[in-house]
Design a protein around this motif. Structure first.
Motif, PDB file in Angstrom:
ATOM      1  N   THR B  48       0.840  -1.194   0.000  1.00 42.55           N
ATOM      2  CA  THR B  48       0.000   0.000   0.000  1.00 42.55           C
ATOM      3  C   THR B  48       0.873   1.241   0.000  1.00 42.55           C
ATOM      4  N   ARG B  50       0.658   3.810   2.032  1.00 45.31           N
ATOM      5  CA  ARG B  50       1.076   4.107   3.400  1.00 45.31           C
ATOM      6  C   ARG B  50       2.221   3.201   3.854  1.00 45.31           C
ATOM      7  N   LYS B  60       3.637  10.314   2.015  1.00 46.40           N
ATOM      8  CA  LYS B  60       2.768   9.584   1.096  1.00 46.40           C
ATOM      9  C   LYS B  60       2.767  10.138  -0.332  1.00 46.40           C
ATOM     10  N   ARG B  80      -7.948  -0.499  -6.685  1.00 47.77           N
ATOM     11  CA  ARG B  80      -8.600  -0.353  -5.392  1.00 47.77           C
ATOM     12  C   ARG B  80      -8.699  -1.700  -4.693  1.00 47.77           C
ATOM     13  N   ASP B  81      -8.520  -1.667  -3.407  1.00 47.33           N
ATOM     14  CA  ASP B  81      -8.758  -2.844  -2.596  1.00 47.33           C
ATOM     15  C   ASP B  81     -10.261  -2.968  -2.391  1.00 47.33           C
ATOM     16  N   ASP B  84     -11.329  -3.176   1.435  1.00 45.92           N
ATOM     17  CA  ASP B  84     -11.314  -1.889   2.139  1.00 45.92           C
ATOM     18  C   ASP B  84     -11.020  -0.831   1.091  1.00 45.92           C
ATOM     19  N   ARG B  86     -10.663   2.120   0.905  1.00 43.49           N
ATOM     20  CA  ARG B  86      -9.744   3.232   1.100  1.00 43.49           C
ATOM     21  C   ARG B  86      -8.360   2.881   0.565  1.00 43.49           C
ATOM     22  N   ASN B  87      -8.038   1.627   0.595  1.00 39.61           N
ATOM     23  CA  ASN B  87      -6.695   1.182   0.199  1.00 39.61           C
ATOM     24  C   ASN B  87      -6.532   1.054  -1.306  1.00 39.61           C
TER      25      ASN B  87
END
Lengths: 116, 116
Positions: B48, B50, B60, B80-81, B84, B86-87
């Motif tokens: 990821t 992060r 980042k 995209r994950d 989740d 957001r990831n």
DNA sequence: CCGAAAAGAAACGCTTCCGTAACGGTCTGA
DNA sequence: TCAGACCGTTACGGAAGCGTTTCTTTTCGG
């Protein structure tokens, strides 16, 4: 005295050294700058702008700029060639030698740590 | 299976590989980009933004930009994950694998050529 | 159910690098 | 001797990187 590496060892070595270099060194030299620095310190002098440009396959301003940057960082010095005043002779510095000594140590350390 | 190098071998290896990389590759990745690329391909996923930022000790946006650049070059992909959203999961590509394969070969070749 | 937190991207101003082209100082041979 | 070649630098417009800050989307705990 060749060094035999497997593909995995080669890439892992490069990986760990690059990573440590990024983490530790805030100077963030480009690959070109590192090449120039290593060349100056490992190949017998004299070194000129034109010569380096030819060896790296880049234009002369690239070398001038890299020397400007690394000169500011204290890693190299320049001085006019008194025998042919068109030339500039690129010289080593104590700080530059120290920088490469640390890089060498880092490579050796990471090489020792290799597994697989 | 550690690799034992002398200081001279370590720096000469780095020198010759960097030099060839500069000469051959017009893409001119930064050390950070190379670190990221090697990390993605050598360390088990998932990766990821992060996570990479933490490992490299950078912010980042540095990772986002590096992925933008290397994405344009076809060396990595993002998606995209779905678990989740957001990831973002960073994925490998054929071109990226090829790029690192060549780098590995270059390191191995230059290692073999080492003298002293 | 909603406000806070988290993840990644985008915006902003700045710095640095790039390649091309032009420039001054120096040498050299016709 | 002087016109042309040579050497390194500088100028210029453009591309890409940087760190900080802001924004959007998504998640999750109370």
């Amino acid at each position: 005295m060749p060094v035999e590496l497997t593909a995995s060892q080669a890439l892992n070595l490069w990986h760990s050294v690059s990573l440590e270099q990024v983490r530790v060194d805030n100077r963030d030299l480009t690959l070109r700058q590192i090449s120039i620095l290593l060349h100056i310190y490992l190949v017998p002098p004299p070194h000129t702008v034109r010569g380096l440009a030819g060896i790296l396959g880049v234009t002369k301003p690239v070398i001038t700029r890299a020397l400007d940057t690394m000169g500011d960082l204290g890693l190299v010095t320049r001085s006019r060639d008194e025998r042919d005043k068109r030339n500039v002779i690129i010289k080593r510095t104590v700080d530059g030698a120290l920088y490469l000594e640390k890089l060498g140590d880092l490579i050796i350390d990471q090489g020792r740590k290799l597994s697989i």
